[in-house]
Design a protein around this motif. Structure first.
Motif, mmCIF file in Angstrom:
data_model
loop_
_atom_site.group_PDB
_atom_site.id
_atom_site.type_symbol
_atom_site.label_atom_id
_atom_site.label_comp_id
_atom_site.label_asym_id
_atom_site.label_seq_id
_atom_site.Cartn_x
_atom_site.Cartn_y
_atom_site.Cartn_z
ATOM 1 N N CYS A 145 0.845 -1.198 0.000
ATOM 2 C CA CYS A 145 0.000 0.000 0.000
ATOM 3 C C CYS A 145 0.877 1.245 0.000
ATOM 4 O O CYS A 145 1.742 1.408 0.872
ATOM 5 C CB CYS A 145 -0.924 0.006 1.208
ATOM 6 S SG CYS A 145 -1.929 1.498 1.320
ATOM 7 N N CYS A 147 0.026 4.172 0.701
ATOM 8 C CA CYS A 147 -0.314 5.109 1.783
ATOM 9 C C CYS A 147 0.257 4.682 3.120
ATOM 10 O O CYS A 147 0.799 5.495 3.859
ATOM 11 C CB CYS A 147 -1.829 5.236 1.910
ATOM 12 S SG CYS A 147 -2.600 6.011 0.495
ATOM 13 N N CYS A 148 0.110 3.393 3.477
ATOM 14 C CA CYS A 148 0.459 2.956 4.838
ATOM 15 C C CYS A 148 1.539 1.877 4.873
ATOM 16 O O CYS A 148 2.011 1.526 5.948
ATOM 17 C CB CYS A 148 -0.792 2.464 5.565
ATOM 18 S SG CYS A 148 -1.382 0.857 4.990
ATOM 19 N N CYS A 184 -4.326 -0.713 0.370
ATOM 20 C CA CYS A 184 -4.978 -1.705 1.228
ATOM 21 C C CYS A 184 -6.463 -1.346 1.363
ATOM 22 O O CYS A 184 -6.909 -0.296 0.908
ATOM 23 C CB CYS A 184 -4.314 -1.764 2.601
ATOM 24 S SG CYS A 184 -4.648 -0.319 3.611
ATOM 25 N N CYS A 187 -7.128 2.078 3.092
ATOM 26 C CA CYS A 187 -6.698 3.296 2.391
ATOM 27 C C CYS A 187 -7.364 3.457 1.026
ATOM 28 O O CYS A 187 -7.247 4.506 0.396
ATOM 29 C CB CYS A 187 -5.182 3.284 2.223
ATOM 30 S SG CYS A 187 -4.266 3.257 3.778
HETATM 31 ZN ZN LIG Z 1 -2.995 1.274 3.403
#
Ligand SMILES: [Zn+2]
Length: 191
Positions: A145, A147-148, A184, A187
């Motif tokens: 992911c 983002c995370c 994910c 996100c």
């Molecule tokens: Zn994520």
């Protein structure tokens, strides 16, 4: 892949699925390359609509490459004289590919399919949905992911300004200013 019991007679169907950037084509080519090293007759076909790569080669993000026919001619695919058939981007073949895969596995071919399991809206692609039910062996790959950093199972489509693409957007839209990244469940966004 956990393959403790390989069918002793006949063919079978393997599916490698997951979101974008999860290494599906890489895994497909790894399997086909190993079969080719074992002197099995191997062919790789990608759909006629897949124009991301020029020429007759499939090149993965990681740089692995293999000769690939580009055709969505189902009867031509059905008649291929192979022991192992690879089908990349299976979701972009016509629905009739399901019968072709079944027929070929029935006559003893090992068919390895790779493709997206869901579109950017998190909706399953019809072709791969049925294929996942029928296949003997399934591997669902994860990306990372953006983002995370967690395991990503979804393809995030973004507009040119970076906002999430609307659910009403067309399913296949290549080169229209939008971009994709792996995300994910937590996100992933659809506006
Ligand atoms: Zn994520």
């Amino acid at each position: 892949m956990m393959m403790q019991t390989i069918p002793r007679t006949g063919g079978w169907v393997e599916v490698v699925c997951g979101p974008m950037f999860s290494g599906k084509s890489e895994e497909l080519l790894r399997r086909l390359t190993r079969a080719a090293i074992a002197n099995q007759r191997v062919e790789l076909v990608r759909p006629a609509s897949d124009t991301r790569h020029d020429g007759d080669e499939l090149v993965t993000h990681a740089g692995r490459r293999m000769t690939a026919h580009r055709s969505s001619d189902l009867e031509w695919i059905r008649e291929l004289d192979v022991e192992v058939l690879g089908l990349d981007e299976i979701q972009f073949f016509p629905d009739g590919i399901l019968d072709v895969v079944d027929d070929m596995a029935g006559r003893g071919v090992r068919v390895v399919c790779s493709g997206l399991d869901m579109d950017y809206r998190r909706r399953p692609w019809p072709v791969i949905q049925t294929l996942l039910s029928r296949a003997e062996f399934i591997d669902k790959l994860q990306a990372v992911c953006l983002c995370c950093g967690g395991p990503a199972t979804l393809s995030q489509r973004l507009e040119a300004d970076g906002s999430p693409a609307p659910a009403a957007g067309s399913t296949i839209e290549i080169g229209a200013g939008e971009r994709y990244e792996a995300r994910c469940r937590a996100c992933h966004e659809v506006s």
